[in-house]
Design a protein around this motif. Structure first.
Motif, PDB file in Angstrom:
ATOM      1  N   GLU A  78       0.712  -1.146   0.116  1.00  0.00           N
ATOM      2  CA  GLU A  78       0.056  -0.059   0.038  1.00  0.00           C
ATOM      3  C   GLU A  78       0.889   1.363  -0.113  1.00  0.00           C
ATOM      4  N   LEU A  79       2.070   1.353   0.670  1.00  0.00           N
ATOM      5  CA  LEU A  79       2.698   2.327   0.887  1.00  0.00           C
ATOM      6  C   LEU A  79       3.494   2.546  -0.419  1.00  0.00           C
ATOM      7  N   ASN A 214       8.217   1.522   7.959  1.00  0.00           N
ATOM      8  CA  ASN A 214       8.759   1.086   9.260  1.00  0.00           C
ATOM      9  C   ASN A 214       9.809   0.070   9.040  1.00  0.00           C
ATOM     10  N   LYS A 215      10.388  -0.501  10.132  1.00  0.00           N
ATOM     11  CA  LYS A 215      11.635  -1.459   9.836  1.00  0.00           C
ATOM     12  C   LYS A 215      11.313  -2.775   9.009  1.00  0.00           C
ATOM     13  N   GLU A 216      10.179  -3.225   9.190  1.00  0.00           N
ATOM     14  CA  GLU A 216       9.398  -4.304   8.664  1.00  0.00           C
ATOM     15  C   GLU A 216       9.294  -4.092   7.187  1.00  0.00           C
ATOM     16  N   GLN A 217       8.747  -3.092   6.887  1.00  0.00           N
ATOM     17  CA  GLN A 217       8.446  -2.671   5.539  1.00  0.00           C
ATOM     18  C   GLN A 217       9.574  -2.377   4.805  1.00  0.00           C
ATOM     19  N   LEU A 218      10.808  -1.608   5.436  1.00  0.00           N
ATOM     20  CA  LEU A 218      11.868  -1.390   4.829  1.00  0.00           C
ATOM     21  C   LEU A 218      12.521  -2.723   4.338  1.00  0.00           C
ATOM     22  N   GLN A 219      12.501  -3.728   5.358  1.00  0.00           N
ATOM     23  CA  GLN A 219      13.165  -5.172   5.085  1.00  0.00           C
ATOM     24  C   GLN A 219      12.325  -5.856   3.850  1.00  0.00           C
TER      25      GLN A 219
END
Length: 410
Positions: A78-79, A214-219
């Motif tokens: 979504e982002l 966030n961190k999880e999304q960056l991963q």
């Protein structure tokens, strides 16, 4: 009534029943495949499902949908969609055009017409949902762009086409590639206006542009980028690489596993696999060959490129354009040219074959249409979307035939 006609009728009836009764057409297709294949065509049950199950396509679809399902569950998709939307500067009308150009350029650089949609469709369809753009518009625009660039002499499909053309004595591949570009671009223009691209209204993008991962999304973004690089640069298998990426993400965040697996479009995968099994029964029974033979019997110098486009499209709807259709039909062009006394060129016939073999891929029975089905969001009625893509796929064969008839491929 001969067996070829019976199997063709069975295919049409199965699709109609599934759509009319709102039952998964894949289930109906498997049932019809067994009844027609086992009791009429004399095929064994094992032959029906082993030779008919689209294993490679299924692995690609399952791997990619699982990977992007994880990205959807943790909010990454979504982002990404919002970030891409922000690139249009609030002018939503530009988004389909942006995707068409991007897919054309990337596909022409080497990945070809299958890899690019596999990577871009999940993102494009999420953008369509976010910006309230027609799913059919976004899916067809991505496919059209991928086809426009996907037959370049740098891509796998283009390399196969150009080599086969050279073996047939056509050393100048440029006119053939231009025929593909023109056809796909014209189709994209038609799709843009037919499915409301010109009516889209701008929306605010300030908030979307400032959203942070966030961190999880960056991963998730990093893993998806690595999967893309592995597929595009290092030519790794699409499906297996996607599974590897999905496994890494699940190891990093096991909590999303249940929802990610649940969000895989299982009904869509069943629909695609089931219909493919029935189509294989039609193919093995000679139904497609019977259609092709009929078309060849009505060929003239005026209709030759159009007929070749139709033959290429029909064959490609049940087999690989690069692995079956082009290697089968392109070697026949010199014989056809000779029979017609040189009144038609080999290049125009090859253009018809190449274009026809690829435009049918909007159909959900083909790889790109199947990817569009698998990438469609939860707001889409899958059965209706299947029917629309099916109509577009076979309508595109007629469109290619029309262009061949008026002389575009000459």
């Amino acid at each position: 009534m001969n067996i070829q006609l019976i199997t063709l009728i069975a295919l049409v009836v199965a699709i109609f029943i599934g759509f009319k009764r709102k039952v998964n057409t894949g289930l109906v297709g498997i049932a019809f495949a067994y009844v027609v294949g086992y009791y009429i065509a004399g095929m064994s049950a094992k032959e029906i499902y082993v030779s008919g199950f689209p294993t490679k396509l299924f692995i690609i679809l399952l791997g990619m949908t699982l990977l992007f399902s994880i990205a959807k569950v943790n909010g990454t998709l979504e982002l990404i969609a919002r970030k891409v939307s922000a690139m249009a500067g609030g002018n939503t009308k530009l988004l389909p055009i942006f995707f068409f150009i991007m897919c054309t350029v990337i596909a022409a650089a080497g990945p070809g017409p299958i890899v690019v949609p596999a990577l871009m469709l999940p993102i494009a369809m999420e953008v369509a949902k976010e910006e309230d753009i027609s799913d059919l518009l976004m899916a067809t625009i991505v496919i059209a762009g991928s086809l426009a660039g996907g037959l370049s002499p740098l891509s796998p499909s283009g390399i196969i086409a150009s080599n086969l053309a050279a073996e047939a004595g056509v050393t100048n591949y440029t006119p053939i590639f231009i025929s593909v570009i023109l056809t796909s671009t014209l189709q994209a223009i038609v799709f843009y206006f037919a499915f409301g691209g010109h009516k889209l209204k701008g929306r605010a993008t300030k908030e979307k542009a400032t959203i942070q991962f966030n961190k999880e999304q960056l991963q998730t973004v990093v893993v998806i980028l690595l999967v893309i690089v592995a597929i595009l640069i290092f030519k790794q298998d699409i499906g297996m690489t996607a599974f590897l990426g999905a496994a890494v993400l699940l190891l990093l965040s096991p909590k999303v596993q249940k929802d990610a697996i649940a969000n895989v479009p299982w009904p869509t995968l069943l629909l695609i696999a089931g219909v493919a099994i029935l189509v294989n029964v039609v193919k093995v029974s000679g139904g497609i060959d019977a259609l092709s033979t009929f078309l060849a019997g009505i060929m003239s110098k005026q209709t030759a490129p159009a007929i070749m486009a139709i033959m290429g499209g029909l064959m490609s709807s049940v087999s690989s354009a690069s692995g079956v259709v082009m290697p089968t039909l392109i070697p026949t062009v010199n014989g056809i040219v000779e029979q017609m006394g040189g009144t038609i060129t080999a290049s125009s016939l090859i253009s018809g074959i190449v274009v026809g073999a690829h435009v049918v891929t909007y159909s959900p029975l083909s790889t790109l249409g199947a990817l569009a089905m698998a990438s469609s969001t939860d707001r889409v009625d899958k059965e209706k979307f299947f029917a629309k893509l099916l109509a577009l796929g076979f309508g595109s064969i007629l469109f290619a035939a029309l262009l061949g008839f008026i002389g575009l491929y000459r």
